[in-house]
Design a protein around this motif. Structure first.
Motif, short mmCIF file in Angstrom:
data_model
loop_
_atom_site.label_atom_id
_atom_site.label_comp_id
_atom_site.label_asym_id
_atom_site.label_seq_id
_atom_site.Cartn_x
_atom_site.Cartn_y
_atom_site.Cartn_z
N ASN A 217 38.54 44.74 38.90
CA ASN A 217 39.99 44.82 38.67
C ASN A 217 40.27 44.70 37.18
N ALA A 218 41.53 44.89 36.82
CA ALA A 218 41.89 44.84 35.40
C ALA A 218 41.68 43.45 34.81
N THR A 219 41.87 42.42 35.63
CA THR A 219 41.64 41.05 35.13
C THR A 219 40.20 40.91 34.65
N TYR B 79 51.06 40.35 31.62
CA TYR B 79 50.81 39.80 32.96
C TYR B 79 50.27 38.37 32.82
N VAL C 58 46.53 37.67 32.56
CA VAL C 58 45.97 38.18 31.29
C VAL C 58 46.29 37.19 30.17
N ASP D 86 50.23 46.05 26.85
CA ASP D 86 50.32 46.71 28.15
C ASP D 86 50.59 48.19 27.97
N ILE E 121 51.74 49.76 30.94
CA ILE E 121 52.95 49.58 31.75
C ILE E 121 53.06 48.09 32.06
N SER F 217 54.14 44.57 33.79
CA SER F 217 54.09 44.28 35.22
C SER F 217 55.48 43.98 35.78
N ASP G 110 46.09 47.05 28.39
CA ASP G 110 46.10 46.67 29.80
C ASP G 110 46.85 47.77 30.56
N ALA H 254 46.71 48.30 33.86
CA ALA H 254 46.55 48.00 35.29
C ALA H 254 47.39 48.94 36.17
N HIS H 255 48.57 49.28 35.70
CA HIS H 255 49.49 50.09 36.52
C HIS H 255 49.48 51.57 36.15
N ASN I 16 43.47 49.89 36.72
CA ASN I 16 43.18 49.75 38.15
C ASN I 16 43.33 51.11 38.81
N HIS J 148 43.26 50.93 42.14
CA HIS J 148 43.76 50.52 43.46
C HIS J 148 45.28 50.34 43.48
N LYS J 149 45.95 50.73 42.40
CA LYS J 149 47.42 50.67 42.46
C LYS J 149 47.95 52.09 42.69
C1 LIG Z 1 50.04 44.66 33.72
C2 LIG Z 1 49.04 44.06 34.66
N1 LIG Z 1 47.89 43.60 34.17
C3 LIG Z 1 46.94 43.09 34.96
C4 LIG Z 1 47.12 42.99 36.31
C5 LIG Z 1 46.04 42.40 37.14
O1 LIG Z 1 45.52 43.32 38.03
P1 LIG Z 1 44.34 42.84 39.00
O2 LIG Z 1 44.89 41.70 39.80
O3 LIG Z 1 44.00 44.03 39.82
O4 LIG Z 1 43.25 42.38 38.12
C6 LIG Z 1 48.31 43.44 36.88
C7 LIG Z 1 48.54 43.35 38.33
O5 LIG Z 1 49.56 43.67 38.86
C8 LIG Z 1 49.30 43.99 36.03
O6 LIG Z 1 50.46 44.44 36.52
#
Ligand SMILES: Cc1ncc(COP(=O)(O)O)c(C=O)c1O
Length: 318
Positions: A19-21, A46, A49, A97, A99, A101, A126, A128-129, A149, A151-152
């Motif tokens: 995942n992005a984390t 996020y 992060v 970021d 995008i 969160s 980042d 993730a989105h 990610n 998976h989004k």
């Molecule tokens: C901007 C952003 N960064 C990081 C994350 C973390 O993603 P993940 O829980 O898949 O690591 C999210 C999750 O919604 C996010 O919106």
């Protein structure tokens, strides 16, 4: 897996992470920070992060510096000015970021990365989105690291992220879990991080092929159009304003709610659960700056009727 920019002239320059984390933690854990160094992050980042950055900075005596970006009232030029002023000779990394969160803003990432580059500051993006939500060509953004990610918005099963690193940043970059690949190069190190279920990774190419078969550009255009239409229509209905210009929205929008619905975190939680259990609508309700906001997401199976249903459900509570 075919995605613009994921392959360099010498082969793969990305790898899967859960995942992005995990992607963020890999970069932060690989930084050689000294006491007094700074990591720059924005107030819109996020939470997980931010925690990872605070942890990485704190254990080396470095500082986490927060760049305040206004929301509502987001403006790309203002964001760039603020960024330029926040960078210092001690900034070792800027976490930006693609995008955001909670606030669902598409930041002017390429311009922000150029500003950082001019100051000699590497950028961890980042995203993730972002994959599947907006047009994405990672090398063209001019960032040093990009984690996203699938998976989004890219329709892959949960637990399917990736980390991309510019060729000059690959050396010295390690996964948070050190395993057999140590010392064997960037891709090998990340490809085997102990026994795990690779199913989400194996499914990702099919997810991307499906979106390409449906027409990725058309999907993104439809979703963006619907999100913007909903933003204009809902805010006008409630006598309010969209929080950002259209260019700063992708397939999501975080919109102010009428003040009559409450103003506290407890009000937000109550409303979110009521929407879910009484109307079977799942949408995050946020408490930002002393008012409630709803984050809407537009996907190809949504239409304006869904926005109307959301409006009626919300109005039934206040
Ligand atoms: C901007 C952003 N960064 C990081 C994350 C973390 O993603 P993940 O829980 O898949 O690591 C999210 C999750 O919604 C996010 O919106």
């Amino acid at each position: 897996m075919r995605w613009p920019g994921l392959w360099g002239p010498k082969g793969r320059i990305w790898f899967f992470v859960d995942n992005a984390t995990t992607g963020v933690n890999a970069v932060l854990g690989s930084l050689e920070l000294q006491p007094g160094d700074e990591i720059l992050i924005t107030n819109l980042a996020y939470g997980a992060v931010r925690n990872a950055a605070a942890f990485a900075a704190g254990r080396r005596g470095a500082r986490l510096v927060t760049l305040e970006l206004p929301f509502p009232g987001a403006e790309p030029a203002d964001y760039l000015n603020r960024l330029a002023k926040a960078l210092t000779p001690r900034t070792r990394l800027a976490i930006l970021d693609h995008i955001t969160s909670e606030t669902a803003l598409v930041l002017p990432l390429a311009e922000m990365a150029a500003c950082c580059r001019a100051a000699g500051v590497p950028v961890l993006a980042d995203g993730a989105h972002a994959p599947g939500a907006i047009d994405l060509n990672i090398p063209s953004l001019g960032v040093d690291y990009y984690t996203g990610n699938l998976h989004k918005w890219a329709l892959a099963p949960k637990g399917c992220g990736f980390l991309w690193a510019a060729p000059e940043r690959q050396q010295g970059l390690h996964p948070p879990v050190i395993s057999w690949g140590l010392g064997q190069g960037f891709v090998q190190e990340f490809d085997w991080v102990g026994t795990k279920d690779p199913t989400p990774f194996l499914a990702a190419p099919a997810a991307l092929e499906l979106m390409q078969a449906w027409g990725l550009d058309a999907m993104q255009a439809y979703n963006h159009h619907l999100a913007w239409q909903a933003a204009v229509w809902l805010t006008a209905r409630w006598g309010l304003e969209p929080p950002a210009p259209r260019a700063m929205l992708g397939c999501m929008a975080t919109l102010p709610l009428p003040a009559s619905l409450g103003s506290t975190r407890e009000d937000a939680v109550r409303l979110q659960y009521a929407l879910l259990y009484e109307h079977r609508i799942e949408a995050p309700i946020l408490c930002l700056g002393g008012r409630l906001w709803v984050r809407i997401s537009a996907q190809v199976y949504n239409a304006l009727e869904d926005v109307e249903a959301l409006a009626q459900a919300i109005e039934s509570f206040g």
